[in-house]
Scaffold this active site. Structure first.
Site, PDB file in Angstrom:
ATOM      1  CB  THR A  12      -0.938  -0.021   1.230  1.00 56.61           C
ATOM      2  OG1 THR A  12      -1.823  -1.132   1.078  1.00 56.61           O
ATOM      3  CG2 THR A  12      -1.749   1.245   1.355  1.00 56.61           C
ATOM      4  CB  SER A  54       2.824  -7.820   1.575  1.00 56.77           C
ATOM      5  OG  SER A  54       1.705  -7.804   2.386  1.00 56.77           O
ATOM      6  CG  ASP A  88      -2.208  -7.637   3.791  1.00 57.39           C
ATOM      7  OD1 ASP A  88      -2.545  -6.737   4.589  1.00 57.39           O
ATOM      8  OD2 ASP A  88      -2.818  -7.880   2.727  1.00 57.39           O
TER       9      ASP A  88
HETATM   10  N1  ASP Z   1      -2.772  -5.514   1.150  1.00 54.58           N
HETATM   11  C1  ASP Z   1      -1.665  -4.603   1.325  1.00 54.58           C
HETATM   12  C2  ASP Z   1      -0.361  -5.353   1.197  1.00 54.58           C
HETATM   13  O1  ASP Z   1       0.032  -6.007   2.137  1.00 54.58           O
HETATM   14  C3  ASP Z   1      -1.762  -3.969   2.648  1.00 54.58           C
HETATM   15  C4  ASP Z   1      -0.709  -2.941   2.945  1.00 54.58           C
HETATM   16  O2  ASP Z   1       0.310  -2.832   2.332  1.00 54.58           O
HETATM   17  O3  ASP Z   1      -0.924  -2.185   3.899  1.00 54.58           O
HETATM   18  O4  ASP Z   1       0.258  -5.288   0.182  1.00 54.58           O
END
Ligand code: ASP
Length: 324
Positions: A12, A54, A88
């Site tokens: 993110t 992630s 994540d």
């Molecule tokens: N779904 C995202 C990831 O882990 C969440 C984040 O980065 O905060 O890539």
């Protein structure tokens, strides 16, 4: 000059919200062009080692990251490392780096809960905080650290606790080890060091299963012949429903190491109860109790231990995380 290697991996922190409000990856990481407020003697060497959400990160990617950092530590005169990562699985990558890299040169992992163009985006701030910590003298010798929301946590015990809140990263039981303030990084705990395993490959087929009331052995019997290890998030202090025992014994007889942590959010797993399926019986069967790690961290530790060629008593000693 303090030279910080920055490795962007995606998540993110590198994404943006589109017109529908959905958070999507970018071809160009907005952090690369971002303006930062840093002391003049900090020099950044920036690389986009990969650009992945992630949930797409695997132990092989973690190894790639660890290998790149080791190379830079040994040959490129860097004084610290910052890794940006999706939140994540951030705790798993951070712990992998902690277990496989020399703790002397700080490695700091950070991420964001709000993407780059959302109101209240935390990415740039966390990135800047992580650089300050990686450049600080106090971070030396502490292994891999996670910096988010003005707090400094150990990779070993930090965990993501909230789906969306910017204060999601917490260290249950032990708490953070420091804070990021206007003056920079402030530490208020010393850390106990651990062995470093500079592995070159990753053991596959290491599984993680959570126990529940009324569980039987079906899931354990369904594990493939190729299973190299299993972590169980057991009940309470470290107990299992008795109907799971025959299947667990079959895995142990096959030579599959079984590591047990508690599914409780706080505390450590210990062989306390002596009833059918209690911790005392599980320990007698050969189940390895792992103290203080959550399930996903224990799995990373088991992968690293197996990949380093450990087995039997040596593996048990490595994985049980006892510091005495
Ligand atoms: N779904 C995202 C990831 O882990 C969440 C984040 O980065 O905060 O890539």
């Amino acid at each position: 000059m303090r030279k910080i290697l920055v490795l962007h991996t995606g998540g993110t922190i590198s994404m943006s919200a589109n017109e529908q409000g959905d958070v999507v990856p970018n071809a160009v990481n907005p952090l690369v062009a971002a303006g930062l407020d840093l002391p003049a003697d900090i020099e950044l060497q920036t690389e986009e080692i990969f650009n992945l959400p992630s949930p797409h990160v695997t132990p092989e990617r973690m190894l790639e990251l660890s290998t790149r950092i080791r190379e830079a530590q040994e040959h490129e005169g860097i004084t610290g490392v910052v890794v940006t990562h999706g939140t994540d699985t951030l705790e798993e990558t951070a712990y992998f780096l902690d277990l496989t890299l020399d703790p002397e040169i700080p490695v700091v992992v950070t991420g964001a809960m709000r993407s780059s163009n959302e109101i209240g985006s935390d990415g740039l701030y966390n990135f800047q905080s992580a650089i300050k910590v990686a450049a600080s003298h106090g971070a030396r010798g502490k292994g891999c650290l996670v910096v988010m929301n003005d707090e400094i946590h150990t990779a070993r015990f930090v965990t993501k606790t909230h789906t969306t809140n910017v204060a999601t990263f917490r260290t249950p039981t032990f708490g953070p080890v420091g804070l990021v303030t206007k003056d920079g990084a402030t530490f208020f705990q010393e850390l106990i060091n651990q062995d470093v395993e500079p592995i070159t490959s990753c053991a596959a087929n290491v599984f993680l299963i959570k126990a529940y009331a009324g569980m039987d052995g079906m899931l354990f019997d369904a594990l493939p012949e190729s299973a190299n290890g299993l972590v169980i998030e057991a009940l309470g202090a470290g107990n299992m429903p008795p109907a799971t025992l025959p299947a667990l014994q079959r895995l142990i007889d096959r030579g599959v190491p079984i590591v047990l942590v508690s599914r409780c959010f706080n505390g450590v797993a210990q062989a306390v109860y002596d009833y059918a399926g209690g911790g005392v019986e599980l320990e007698h069967m050969g189940v390895i109790f792992c103290r203080g790690l959550n399930g996903q961290k224990a799995r990373i530790k088991l992968i690293v231990g197996l990949s380093a060629g450990k087995s039997g008593h040596e593996l048990k000693h490595y994985v049980n995380n006892a510091i005495s």
